[in-house]
Design a protein around this motif. Structure first.
Motif, mmCIF file in Angstrom:
data_model
loop_
_atom_site.group_PDB
_atom_site.id
_atom_site.type_symbol
_atom_site.label_atom_id
_atom_site.label_comp_id
_atom_site.label_asym_id
_atom_site.label_seq_id
_atom_site.Cartn_x
_atom_site.Cartn_y
_atom_site.Cartn_z
ATOM 1 N N ILE A 105 10.779 -3.938 -38.141
ATOM 2 C CA ILE A 105 9.807 -4.785 -38.812
ATOM 3 C C ILE A 105 10.499 -6.096 -39.181
ATOM 4 O O ILE A 105 11.487 -6.105 -39.926
ATOM 5 C CB ILE A 105 9.239 -4.120 -40.075
ATOM 6 C CG1 ILE A 105 8.727 -2.707 -39.761
ATOM 7 C CG2 ILE A 105 8.132 -4.980 -40.676
ATOM 8 C CD1 ILE A 105 7.616 -2.660 -38.759
ATOM 9 N N LEU A 135 2.485 1.945 -42.911
ATOM 10 C CA LEU A 135 2.579 1.971 -41.453
ATOM 11 C C LEU A 135 1.916 3.233 -40.946
ATOM 12 O O LEU A 135 2.109 4.320 -41.502
ATOM 13 C CB LEU A 135 4.044 1.956 -40.990
ATOM 14 C CG LEU A 135 4.956 0.844 -41.516
ATOM 15 C CD1 LEU A 135 6.370 1.029 -40.989
ATOM 16 C CD2 LEU A 135 4.417 -0.509 -41.117
ATOM 17 N N PRO A 166 4.492 1.334 -35.060
ATOM 18 C CA PRO A 166 3.188 1.534 -35.714
ATOM 19 C C PRO A 166 2.053 0.881 -34.922
ATOM 20 O O PRO A 166 2.229 -0.160 -34.308
ATOM 21 C CB PRO A 166 3.373 0.858 -37.064
ATOM 22 C CG PRO A 166 4.347 -0.243 -36.795
ATOM 23 C CD PRO A 166 5.261 0.245 -35.704
ATOM 24 N N HIS A 191 3.616 6.311 -42.862
ATOM 25 C CA HIS A 191 4.752 5.988 -43.717
ATOM 26 C C HIS A 191 4.351 4.960 -44.771
ATOM 27 O O HIS A 191 3.583 4.049 -44.493
ATOM 28 C CB HIS A 191 5.904 5.400 -42.891
ATOM 29 C CG HIS A 191 6.561 6.397 -41.994
ATOM 30 N ND1 HIS A 191 7.446 6.037 -41.006
ATOM 31 C CD2 HIS A 191 6.467 7.748 -41.933
ATOM 32 C CE1 HIS A 191 7.869 7.118 -40.371
ATOM 33 N NE2 HIS A 191 7.280 8.164 -40.920
ATOM 34 N N ALA A 236 5.801 -5.824 -36.310
ATOM 35 C CA ALA A 236 6.578 -4.703 -35.763
ATOM 36 C C ALA A 236 6.957 -5.049 -34.327
ATOM 37 O O ALA A 236 6.086 -5.225 -33.477
ATOM 38 C CB ALA A 236 5.767 -3.417 -35.815
ATOM 39 N N SER A 292 12.262 2.114 -37.198
ATOM 40 C CA SER A 292 11.051 2.855 -37.536
ATOM 41 C C SER A 292 10.305 3.207 -36.261
ATOM 42 O O SER A 292 10.506 2.599 -35.217
ATOM 43 C CB SER A 292 10.150 2.021 -38.450
ATOM 44 O OG SER A 292 9.625 0.928 -37.728
ATOM 45 N N SER A 337 2.100 -4.182 -34.066
ATOM 46 C CA SER A 337 1.148 -4.453 -35.136
ATOM 47 C C SER A 337 1.618 -5.621 -35.994
ATOM 48 O O SER A 337 2.797 -5.979 -36.002
ATOM 49 C CB SER A 337 0.946 -3.210 -35.991
ATOM 50 O OG SER A 337 2.184 -2.743 -36.485
ATOM 51 N N MET A 344 -0.733 -1.552 -39.639
ATOM 52 C CA MET A 344 0.221 -1.918 -40.683
ATOM 53 C C MET A 344 -0.492 -2.821 -41.684
ATOM 54 O O MET A 344 -1.220 -3.734 -41.291
ATOM 55 C CB MET A 344 1.410 -2.636 -40.048
ATOM 56 C CG MET A 344 2.504 -3.045 -41.014
ATOM 57 S SD MET A 344 4.036 -3.543 -40.153
ATOM 58 C CE MET A 344 3.476 -5.038 -39.325
ATOM 59 N N CYS A 358 0.724 -7.794 -39.966
ATOM 60 C CA CYS A 358 0.012 -7.898 -41.244
ATOM 61 C C CYS A 358 0.634 -9.031 -42.043
ATOM 62 O O CYS A 358 1.680 -9.580 -41.661
ATOM 63 C CB CYS A 358 0.051 -6.582 -42.026
ATOM 64 S SG CYS A 358 1.679 -6.158 -42.674
#
Length: 618
Positions: A573, A606, A593, A613, A561, A590, A549, A596, A551
């Protein structure tokens, strides 16, 4: 001339009082409305009646009040008899005054003889011959006639027959001189016996006297009411004046408070800027020191190299062998020395405070994050956030939207619910624009909903192809981008769905974001991060291992990610600048995801398989 007119009509009388306000001509068949305004009957016929056939009404063109019609004809409206009489009397007076009556012809014969008298009963001007004949005829011998001189001098004033007691239509020989108080109608003697025998009756004179007393009393009450209204007007004006004063005072206080707040904010701004500048200068000094040390080492190495090259060029064997160890030791130290480059001193950011807080925000000096809130639930394929922090997700397991509201206590979990939205059938992606409208990629359609989840409008891009949209994004101007993996294309739309342009997007899959007039997307299989502008111009393409993902924050930094293995069981990330430059890993280990994005306060949200999260900058 003027004296005669004043002798006949009241001083306050004006000719315009005899004119209809609709046609601006002298009244003909004047009719009363309930508001007591009077208009010609023919003029009222031109006004629009109420639409409801059960309730016939007509609206007064002067005051707007409605008059309910008891029958279907306007002819049944009450006639303004007084006004009709005045019109008739004024018409006679006009003829008398015009040329002092010398132009008036006899109205009883066809010889056009000049009139020398007037019959009050017939309301006709008569010549000398007709006047004599008029006096000899049986039916008119009792009529009252007067000379033109008597009328023109004002000695005799013409009074319309309309002012006399009206005759009964059923009994023409009798006047309607009895008033039925029960029916509130005039009647002749015969009708009063036949139709009103058991009713309360009175002579017209007595009824008029009673009526005048009632009207006089009402007029007194009207004067009292007028006084009350004038006092109310005065009080209203005083209240308005007070309101204006208080409004100005309120605005002044608001401005004063705003000025204080602006001053406080400016003070805090200067303090933050000063703090940021001090940190910046300190970090610049650190970087400059490191850069100087590196440059010094480079200079020393270059000097050693030059000396060795000169020595070797001279081919003095004994000197070369004698200095061998010194040169080699110096070069070995340079090669083996590890250069310490200051890490993470480049990072500096500002985090805005929440709306309820009184500070501007805080400086963030490390791009480090900690888990703030978590929830284990669902199969989240896409995430979006409203301005009040309510989270909207696409749950792949339920194939519908689920909302989450973070609690004030970070240690507690989210409050989740499943809104019932009948207009959503097969949600794929969700985003929220600057207007707090929820935009959903629902199968092949893009649908926009209000904050209350009411459908505002929708459009279906790509109707020329069977391929389904795979990703969705919105920018700060509420423009909408829709991506197609099969067609390797992005369509850019206005908020209402109208197409702006289509762009080629090689390698696009299901991840798409818009930031600072840039389009950013990833391709996991081909390990690519791609950025292009709104005209299709390529900004950069970067190789990244298993990008999932993506953003962007408010500064245009790109957060990606990255998967750690081929199965992508875990991910990190990483953050990249808007130019594609890698700035490091910010969150490690993590779960991978699927969605995000940044929340209003700057937290990173996420969502993926069995988790939601929220990370907060340290």
């Amino acid at each position: 001339m003027a004296a005669s007119r004043r002798a006949t009509f009241p001083k306050k009388f004006r000719e315009r009082q005899l004119e209809c306000s609709i046609c601006c001509n002298r009244f003909t068949e004047p009719k009363f409305l309930d508001c007591l305004h009077t208009f010609c009957l023919k003029c009222l016929h031109h006004l629009e009646l109420g639409k409801n056939p059960q309730i016939l009404k007509i609206k007064c063109p002067l005051c707007g009040r409605n008059t309910m019609l008891e029958s279907s004809t306007l002819e049944d409206l009450p006639t303004n008899v007084t006004l009709s009489a005045l019109v008739e009397e004024f018409a006679i007076l006009e003829q008398l005054l015009q040329g002092q009556g010398s132009e008036i012809k006899c109205q009883n014969c066809n010889n056009e003889n000049p009139a020398d008298s007037f019959c009050m009963d017939c309301a006709h001007f008569l010549c000398q011959d007709c006047r004599k004949a008029h006096g000899r005829q049986k039916r008119s011998k009792s009529h009252k006639t007067y000379t033109m001189a008597q009328l023109q001098s004002g000695e005799i004033a013409y009074k319309s027959k309309l002012r006399e007691e009206p005759k009964c239509q059923q009994h023409p020989d009798q006047s309607r001189n009895i008033y039925c108080e029960t029916c509130e109608q005039l009647a002749c003697t015969a009708c009063s016996v036949l139709k009103h025998e058991k009713h309360s009756r009175a002579d017209v004179s007595e009824a008029l006297k009673t009526c005048q007393q009632e009207i006089t009393e009402f007029l007194k009450n009207t004067e009292k009411k007028k006084t009350e209204l004038k006092n109310a007007t005065t009080k209203t004006a005083e209240s308005r004046k007070k309101l204006d004063t208080m409004f100005e005072a309120t605005n002044r206080k608001i401005s004063q408070k705003a000025d204080k707040e602006v001053a406080r904010i400016r003070e805090r701004e200067q303090k933050l800027k000063k703090e940021a500048k001090e940190i910046y200068q300190d970090r610049v000094k650190t970087l400059q020191t490191a850069e100087d040390a590196i440059n010094n080492e480079l200079t020393a190495a270059e000097q050693t190299q030059d000396m060795m090259k000169q020595l070797l060029a001279q081919e003095i064997k004994t000197e070369i062998l004698h200095l061998k160890q010194k040169f080699l030791r110096s070069l070995r130290e340079f090669v083996e020395q590890q250069q310490i480059v200051p890490e993470k001193v480049h990072f500096m950011a500002f985090q805005e405070c929440g709306e309820t807080e009184k500070t501007l925000g805080r400086l963030i000096l490390k791009d480090e994050w900690k888990l703030k809130q978590t929830k284990t639930e669902g199969v989240i394929n896409s995430v979006a956030v409203f301005s009040d922090n309510e989270i909207v997700t696409v749950d792949g397991g339920y194939e519908q939207l689920i909302t989450y509201l973070p609690k004030t206590n970070p240690q507690t979990s989210f409050i989740s619910q499943m809104p019932h939205i009948t207009d959503i059938k097969d949600p794929v992606k969700v985003v929220v624009n600057r207007l707090d409208h929820l935009i959903v990629l629902d199968g092949p359609a893009v649908k926009t909903f209000s904050r209350e989840y009411q459908l505002l409008h929708q459009f279906q891009p790509g109707t020329d192809s069977d391929s389904q949209p795979t990703c969705l994004a919105v920018d700060e101007d509420n423009l909408i981008a829709v991506g197609y993996m099969a067609k390797e294309m992005i369509s850019l739309h206005n908020p209402d769905g109208t197409l702006i342009r289509k762009l080629t997007a090689p390698m696009i899959e299901d991840q798409l974001v818009l930031s600072n007039k840039r389009i950013v997307y990833t391709n996991c299989d081909m390990c690519k991060l791609v950025s292009e502008d709104y005209n299709g111009g390529m900004a950069f393409t970067k190789d990244i291992k298993s990008p999932l993902s993506v953003c962007c924050d408010g500064q245009g930094n790109i957060y990606v990610a990255k998967g750690l293995d081929s199965w992508q069981s875990e991910s990190n990330i990483h953050v990249f600048g808007s130019d594609g430059r890698h700035n490091g890993c910010v969150i490690a280990h993590s779960m991978p995801p699927e969605g995000m994005m940044f929340m209003p306060a700057g937290d990173l949200l996420l969502g993926g398989k069995d988790f939601l999260h929220v990370y907060q900058r340290v």
